[in-house]
Design an enzyme around this catalytic site. Structure first.
Site, short mmCIF file in Angstrom:
data_model
loop_
_atom_site.label_atom_id
_atom_site.label_comp_id
_atom_site.label_asym_id
_atom_site.label_seq_id
_atom_site.Cartn_x
_atom_site.Cartn_y
_atom_site.Cartn_z
N ALA A 34 0.85 -1.20 0.00
CA ALA A 34 0.00 0.00 0.00
C ALA A 34 0.89 1.25 0.00
O ALA A 34 1.99 1.23 0.53
CB ALA A 34 -0.90 -0.01 1.23
N GLY A 59 -0.01 5.99 -3.58
CA GLY A 59 -0.55 5.91 -4.95
C GLY A 59 0.59 5.68 -5.91
O GLY A 59 1.71 6.14 -5.69
N CYS A 101 4.41 5.30 -16.74
CA CYS A 101 3.75 4.22 -17.49
C CYS A 101 2.35 3.86 -17.05
O CYS A 101 1.44 3.80 -17.88
CB CYS A 101 4.62 2.99 -17.46
SG CYS A 101 6.18 3.22 -18.31
N1 LIG Z 1 10.27 4.58 -18.62
C1 LIG Z 1 10.08 3.29 -18.46
O1 LIG Z 1 10.41 2.72 -17.44
C2 LIG Z 1 9.46 2.48 -19.56
C3 LIG Z 1 9.44 1.08 -19.44
C4 LIG Z 1 8.88 0.33 -20.47
C5 LIG Z 1 8.35 0.96 -21.60
N2 LIG Z 1 8.39 2.31 -21.69
C6 LIG Z 1 7.90 2.92 -22.93
O2 LIG Z 1 9.05 3.22 -23.73
C7 LIG Z 1 8.85 4.43 -24.49
C8 LIG Z 1 9.95 5.42 -24.18
O3 LIG Z 1 9.87 5.76 -22.81
P1 LIG Z 1 11.02 6.60 -22.10
O4 LIG Z 1 10.67 6.66 -20.66
O5 LIG Z 1 12.35 6.07 -22.50
O6 LIG Z 1 10.80 8.03 -22.80
P2 LIG Z 1 11.77 9.30 -22.78
O7 LIG Z 1 10.91 10.48 -22.95
O8 LIG Z 1 12.70 9.21 -21.62
O9 LIG Z 1 12.68 9.11 -24.11
C9 LIG Z 1 12.19 9.19 -25.40
C10 LIG Z 1 13.24 9.87 -26.28
O10 LIG Z 1 12.82 9.79 -27.65
C11 LIG Z 1 13.30 10.96 -28.31
N3 LIG Z 1 12.58 11.15 -29.57
C12 LIG Z 1 11.25 11.39 -29.77
N4 LIG Z 1 10.97 11.48 -31.08
C13 LIG Z 1 12.14 11.30 -31.74
C14 LIG Z 1 12.50 11.28 -33.12
N5 LIG Z 1 11.57 11.45 -34.06
N6 LIG Z 1 13.80 11.09 -33.44
C15 LIG Z 1 14.74 10.91 -32.47
N7 LIG Z 1 14.45 10.91 -31.15
C16 LIG Z 1 13.17 11.10 -30.78
C17 LIG Z 1 13.07 12.05 -27.30
O11 LIG Z 1 13.88 13.18 -27.59
C18 LIG Z 1 13.44 11.36 -25.99
O12 LIG Z 1 14.79 11.59 -25.63
C19 LIG Z 1 7.45 4.89 -24.13
O13 LIG Z 1 6.55 4.37 -25.08
C20 LIG Z 1 7.19 4.24 -22.79
O14 LIG Z 1 5.82 4.03 -22.54
C21 LIG Z 1 8.94 3.08 -20.71
O1 LIG Z 2 3.46 -2.78 -4.37
C1 LIG Z 2 3.68 -1.71 -4.97
C2 LIG Z 2 4.50 -1.62 -6.13
C3 LIG Z 2 4.67 -0.39 -6.74
N1 LIG Z 2 4.07 0.72 -6.24
C4 LIG Z 2 4.24 2.01 -6.93
O2 LIG Z 2 3.88 1.83 -8.29
C5 LIG Z 2 4.63 2.72 -9.11
C6 LIG Z 2 5.29 1.97 -10.25
O3 LIG Z 2 6.31 1.15 -9.74
P1 LIG Z 2 7.10 0.09 -10.63
O4 LIG Z 2 6.14 -0.72 -11.38
O5 LIG Z 2 8.03 -0.61 -9.73
O6 LIG Z 2 7.97 1.05 -11.57
P2 LIG Z 2 7.83 1.46 -13.12
O7 LIG Z 2 9.18 1.90 -13.54
O8 LIG Z 2 6.69 2.39 -13.30
O9 LIG Z 2 7.54 0.08 -13.89
C7 LIG Z 2 6.26 -0.26 -14.41
O10 LIG Z 2 6.05 0.35 -15.66
C8 LIG Z 2 7.06 0.04 -16.64
C9 LIG Z 2 6.77 0.88 -17.86
O11 LIG Z 2 5.81 0.34 -18.68
C10 LIG Z 2 7.02 -1.45 -16.90
O12 LIG Z 2 8.00 -1.78 -17.89
C11 LIG Z 2 7.28 -2.21 -15.62
O13 LIG Z 2 7.18 -3.61 -15.85
C12 LIG Z 2 6.24 -1.78 -14.58
O14 LIG Z 2 6.53 -2.40 -13.33
C13 LIG Z 2 5.62 3.43 -8.18
O15 LIG Z 2 5.10 4.69 -7.83
C14 LIG Z 2 5.67 2.52 -6.98
O16 LIG Z 2 6.02 3.19 -5.79
C15 LIG Z 2 3.27 0.65 -5.10
O17 LIG Z 2 2.72 1.65 -4.65
N2 LIG Z 2 3.10 -0.56 -4.49
#
Ligand SMILES: NC(=O)c1ccc[n+]([C@@H]2O[C@H](COP(=O)([O-])OP(=O)(O)OC[C@H]3O[C@@H](n4cnc5c(N)ncnc54)[C@H](O)[C@@H]3O)[C@@H](O)[C@H]2O)c1
Ligand SMILES: O=c1ccn([C@@H]2O[C@H](COP(=O)(O)OP(=O)(O)O[C@H]3O[C@H](CO)[C@@H](O)[C@H](O)[C@H]3O)[C@@H](O)[C@H]2O)c(=O)[nH]1
Length: 452
Positions: free
Chosen positions: A263, A266, A271
């Site tokens: 818990a 939030g 993502c």
């Molecule tokens: N952040 C995470 O933990 C996470 C995990 C899994 C999936 N994703 C997904 O991955 C994708 C990227 O997420 P992120 O957190 O890395 O985003 P981010 O904003 O950190 O990075 C994206 C980058 O893409 C660049 N960009 C955009 N358009 C472009 C173009 N036309 N040419 C060149 N560069 C360009 C931007 O300048 C930016 O630096 C999203 O779809 C997100 O939902 C994110």
């Molecule tokens: O029991 C839990 C677990 C997580 N959180 C919160 O939930 C959020 C997300 O946490 P976490 O999922 O660990 O981090 P993210 O980097 O957002 O990763 C999620 O989102 C990513 C982007 O899509 C996915 O790739 C991952 O698999 C998915 O876990 C954070 O605010 C955490 O503090 C809680 O409150 N309680």
């Protein structure tokens, strides 16, 4: 093998750094249009904080890992192009507030079509709505003078704060491709890249649409668990049950499992909310309003939980925080990251400022300017938002401390000393159930947790 990744963000940077580390024979280049970001990747001060990342980058950078703004040149040199650009929630027009904004994806597809002089494998790494591969394929098909492109879906499941561990040892790698011989060949080529360090039985292949949809569904299920336990936290508070005990008791059931039942104030992060809203929009567009409403409620409970936490602080402080100093410990959306996207801290700080409190924030990794911009908006000033450089400094003169991010360092604080510096009664609201409430109460604090 030449790999190019478009997008040097939280996903593109760490993912490619690990591929380069594990496949020294592969040349990996991460490109971005943001010059400052690329410069940072090429410097000693990487643009994102992630435990272990600096070491992984140092191992391969300049050997087989490169960061560049030469998008066209690297596209042309690549056999496989990963697309890891941002796919934020749309803020304008149809679907504003819920649909995914795919303009960066489309622009990348058009750039590839424009500059490629040979066929390539295009890998969707970004999180996108189901059927996006069809759009990419259509744009490429209409513009590429007969070159052969295969579009694959390969969603990323890493969590921030544990990105390197997750990439080194993923639960699974998911690859979706077309069921044609050319599609399956492309799937195998990509599977072979991962097989350098991921056991084959953890590399799952599906059709394109199952893979695209599975990413949204995985995040929806994970977030749903948090909203479920957070909803129960409110019931625990009303009944003297303890949410951590309830989570432990149900988590022992192997069908439920113990993870993701903590818990909190939030969920935040870039993502969960975005991807659930995207799923909601998809359900609405496919004429499934009941399914849309079901998933929308996961976000609804999360919004309520953030508001509830701030409201509890005001209520406990005798219904007014006007002129009172409130220490906010932690601003990032979780520990071990400097990312503040959708962090619950934004909503909590805003609510307390609205109640005219003096809000003093400390976070070990988030820069002060980022906190100001997140809470107030770019260039907006408010004297009542103060950012300090230690948890102890935030607590001096504070009527209450709110733990918003579960940074480990908060557990090692000298609470007797902190207590001495606070007006009495001194309150602690532990939004992460991180601290020993009994111990704090012995010192004299009014200490409460979520669902306690
Ligand atoms: N952040 C995470 O933990 C996470 C995990 C899994 C999936 N994703 C997904 O991955 C994708 C990227 O997420 P992120 O957190 O890395 O985003 P981010 O904003 O950190 O990075 C994206 C980058 O893409 C660049 N960009 C955009 N358009 C472009 C173009 N036309 N040419 C060149 N560069 C360009 C931007 O300048 C930016 O630096 C999203 O779809 C997100 O939902 C994110
Ligand atoms: O029991 C839990 C677990 C997580 N959180 C919160 O939930 C959020 C997300 O946490 P976490 O999922 O660990 O981090 P993210 O980097 O957002 O990763 C999620 O989102 C990513 C982007 O899509 C996915 O790739 C991952 O698999 C998915 O876990 C954070 O605010 C955490 O503090 C809680 O409150 N309680």
């Amino acid at each position: 093998m030449n790999i190019c990744c478009i997008g040097a963000g939280y996903v593109g940077g760490p993912t490619m750094a690990v591929i380069a580390q594990k496949s020294p024979q592969t040349r990996v280049t991460v490109v971005d249009m943001n010059q400052a970001r690329i410069d940072a990747w090429n410097s000693g001060n990487l643009p994102i904080y992630e435990p272990g990342l600096a070491e992984v980058v140092a191992e391969s950078r300049g050997r087989n890992l490169f960061f560049s703004t030469d998008v066209a040149g690297e596209i042309n040199a690549a056999d496989i192009i990963f697309v890891a650009v941002n796919t934020p929630t749309k803020t304008y027009g149809v679907g504003a507030g819920s649909a995914a904004d795919l303009r960066f994806i489309e622009s990348v597809a058009r750039t590839i079509a424009e500059v490629a002089t040979s066929g390539k494998i295009i890998v969707e790494k970004s999180t996108i709505p189901v059927k996006t591969a069809e759009t990419i394929q259509k744009i490429l098909g209409a513009n590429t003078r007969g070159l052969e492109f295969q579009v694959l879906s390969n969603p990323e499941f890493l969590a921030e704060g544990t990105a390197i561990v997750d990439l080194h040892n993923p639960d699974r790698v998911l690859i979706g491709g077309q069921k044609t011989p050319a599609g399956q060949k492309a799937v195998q080529t990509l599977a072979d890249v991962y097989a350098d360090w991921v056991p084959r039985d953890r590399i799952i292949t599906t059709n394109l649409w199952s893979s695209e949809l599975s990413k949204l569904v995985a995040n929806a299920f994970l977030a749903q668990r948090i909203s479920s336990i957070n909803s129960i936290s409110a019931l625990c508070e009303a009944t003297d049950a303890d949410v951590d005990e309830v989570a432990r008791a149900i988590g022992y059931d192997s069908r439920i499992g113990p993870k993701f039942l903590k818990a909190s104030v939030g969920f935040g992060g870039s993502c969960f909310q975005k991807d659930i809203l995207n799923l909601v929009y998809l359900c609405q567009s496919y004429g499934l309003p009941e399914v849309a409403a079901y998933w929308q409620s996961v976000v609804g409970i999360n919004d309520w939980q953030k508001k509830r936490f701030a409201a509890q602080i005001v209520k406990a402080l005798f219904n007014t925080v006007s002129g009172k100093r409130i220490a906010i410990w932690g601003f990032a959306f979780k520990k071990d990251t400097n990312d503040t996207r959708e962090t619950a801290a934004i909503s909590i700080c805003r609510d307390l400022l609205e109640e005219r409190a003096e809000v003093v924030v400390y976070d070990p990794k988030v820069p002060a300017e980022q906190i100001r911009t997140d809470v107030l908006g770019k260039g907006v000033e408010n004297d009542r938002l103060i950012i300090v450089d230690s948890a102890e400094a935030a607590a001096v003169g504070a009527h209450a401390i709110a733990v918003v991010t579960e940074w480990d360092q908060f557990k090692a604080i000298d609470f007797e000393a902190v207590f001495a510096d606070m007006p009495k009664p001194a309150f602690i609201f532990d939004g992460r159930n991180l601290l020993d409430l009994e111990q704090l109460r012995k010192i004299g604090f009014n200490a409460t947790g979520i669902g306690k």
